[in-house]
Design a protein around this motif. Structure first.
Motif, mmCIF file in Angstrom:
data_model
loop_
_atom_site.group_PDB
_atom_site.id
_atom_site.type_symbol
_atom_site.label_atom_id
_atom_site.label_comp_id
_atom_site.label_asym_id
_atom_site.label_seq_id
_atom_site.Cartn_x
_atom_site.Cartn_y
_atom_site.Cartn_z
ATOM 1 N N CYS A 1 -20.544 26.133 32.649
ATOM 2 C CA CYS A 1 -20.533 24.797 33.245
ATOM 3 C C CYS A 1 -21.976 24.380 33.515
ATOM 4 O O CYS A 1 -22.829 25.223 33.808
ATOM 5 C CB CYS A 1 -19.747 24.843 34.547
ATOM 6 N N HIS B 1 -16.728 29.558 36.876
ATOM 7 C CA HIS B 1 -15.465 29.145 37.511
ATOM 8 C C HIS B 1 -14.469 28.560 36.510
ATOM 9 O O HIS B 1 -13.355 28.219 36.884
ATOM 10 C CB HIS B 1 -15.744 28.126 38.624
ATOM 11 N N GLU B 2 -14.857 28.439 35.233
ATOM 12 C CA GLU B 2 -13.962 27.793 34.259
ATOM 13 C C GLU B 2 -13.257 28.856 33.422
ATOM 14 O O GLU B 2 -13.497 28.981 32.235
ATOM 15 C CB GLU B 2 -14.783 26.857 33.369
ATOM 16 N N GLU C 1 -10.337 23.290 33.530
ATOM 17 C CA GLU C 1 -11.048 22.685 34.669
ATOM 18 C C GLU C 1 -11.880 21.480 34.244
ATOM 19 O O GLU C 1 -11.723 20.393 34.796
ATOM 20 C CB GLU C 1 -11.890 23.758 35.389
#
Ligand SMILES: [Zn+2]
Ligand SMILES: [Zn+2]
Length: 346
Positions: free
Chosen positions: A40, A60-61, A146
């Motif tokens: 990201c 976080h993806e 996401e």
């Protein structure tokens, strides 16, 4: 103690593959073996601009497979393929009551500094927030959920319809996803402005009707729209000059959605915004439905998944050099990380 490989931020803009403890699932948690985790723009900023806290693992993806469950978790089994949706809103605050739970006033502030992320073999997640990956999707495709939810939220907030002429400034992963979501929603009059030729080409591949170089966009006239104004503009580059130019393209009652973050601040001609009654809004999180609609859209066949994701996954030790290439704009699509060391990728 069980250990796993993880890409750890060690300070000074450096990532290192280290062996760290496998996280322990707490009450109501599951342990997930990470399949893929996307890079990201936030991760790139946190590392290259030396904002992250040394000792943290970013990423976080992700999408992955359940490897272990806490005893009181119902409805999930080891081996299930999952992604983790956003934390639910409190349901009572002004934002939640207005259908905007992702900016719930009671949520904890995002703490990118104390973060246990998925550039690692395992992550822990709350079972209550899991969603099953549809059979149609591979884990690496599901790991797009996401940023796809972010793009869908930007399109929702814009109010764009198929009658609108739309401009997207910036064709990195966010701009490409916004373009693909617009196209999937039947909004076809989409121009993408982007200086990099590879990114312009990719924008056409994901559904842009035409692409331009930023210098081709006209300058505003005082109190009047440009010759071919846009009703909706998405600023996805995070650059001040792109944001200024994006707002210049707005029609009367047009809306500019700011999606890209950046350090340099745009200068806004408030007089022109007033006379044209423009709206300038931000989009950061997700629609009230969370990740479910994004998974459905990805599984529907309406999204150009191959053009949105770079063809080759990178290993943990390749992460830092690839982040530098992302920052340089060399890789237009989403880059997926497989949490292994490079000798294991072949
Ligand atoms: Zn992200
Ligand atoms: Zn709330």
């Amino acid at each position: 103690m069980r250990v796993m490989d993880a890409s750890v931020y060690v300070g000074d803009g450096v990532l290192e593959v280290q062996q760290v403890a496998v996280p322990e699932p707490g009450p109501g948690d599951v342990l997930i073996e990470v399949g893929q985790c996307g890079i990201c723009g936030t991760d790139v900023h946190l590392v290259l601009e030396r904002i992250a806290r040394p000792g943290t693992v970013l990423g976080h993806e992700w999408a992955g497979t359940i490897a272990a469950l806490d005893g009181d978790v119902d409805g999930w089994s080891i081996g299930d393929r999952v992604v983790c949706g956003p934390t639910p809103g409190c349901g009572e605050c002004r934002a939640c009551r207005a259908g905007r739970p992702s900016v719930c006033l009671a949520r904890p502030l995002p703490d990118h500094l104390d973060f246990r992320g998925a550039y690692a073999q395992y992550v822990v997640a709350a079972a209550a927030q899991l969603l099953a990956v549809p059979d149609e999707l591979s884990l690496r495709q599901a790991a797009l959920v996401e940023p796809t939810a972010v793009a869908m939220h930007a399109v929702t907030l814009s109010g764009a319809t198929p009658d609108d002429r739309v401009l997207v400034t910036g064709a990195g992963p966010v701009g490409l996803l916004v373009t693909a979501v617009l196209h999937a929603h039947g909004i076809s009059d989409v121009t993408v402005s982007e200086p990099s030729p590879v990114r312009r080409e990719r924008a056409l591949a994901v559904g842009a009707a035409r692409v331009v170089e930023p210098t081709e966009l006209p300058r505003s006239r005082m109190g009047a729209p440009v010759d071919e104004p846009c009703q909706i503009v998405f600023e996805c580059s995070g650059r001040a000059d792109a944001a200024e130019s994006a707002i210049d393209q707005l029609d009367f009652a047009g809306t500019c959605v700011l999606v890209g973050t950046g350090h340099d601040l745009p200068r806004i001609n408030h007089n022109r915004v007033i006379v044209l009654e423009n709206r300038i809004i931000g989009a950061y999180n997700y629609d009230a439905g969370g990740f479910g609609p994004a998974l459905e859209l990805l599984a529907s066949g309406a999204m150009p998944l191959d053009a949105l994701v770079e063809p080759t996954d990178v290993s943990l030790d390749e992460l830092l050099p690839v982040m530098r290439r992302c920052a340089a704009g060399e890789l237009p699509g989403k880059v997926m990380v497989r949490p292994v060391r490079s000798e294991e990728t072949t």
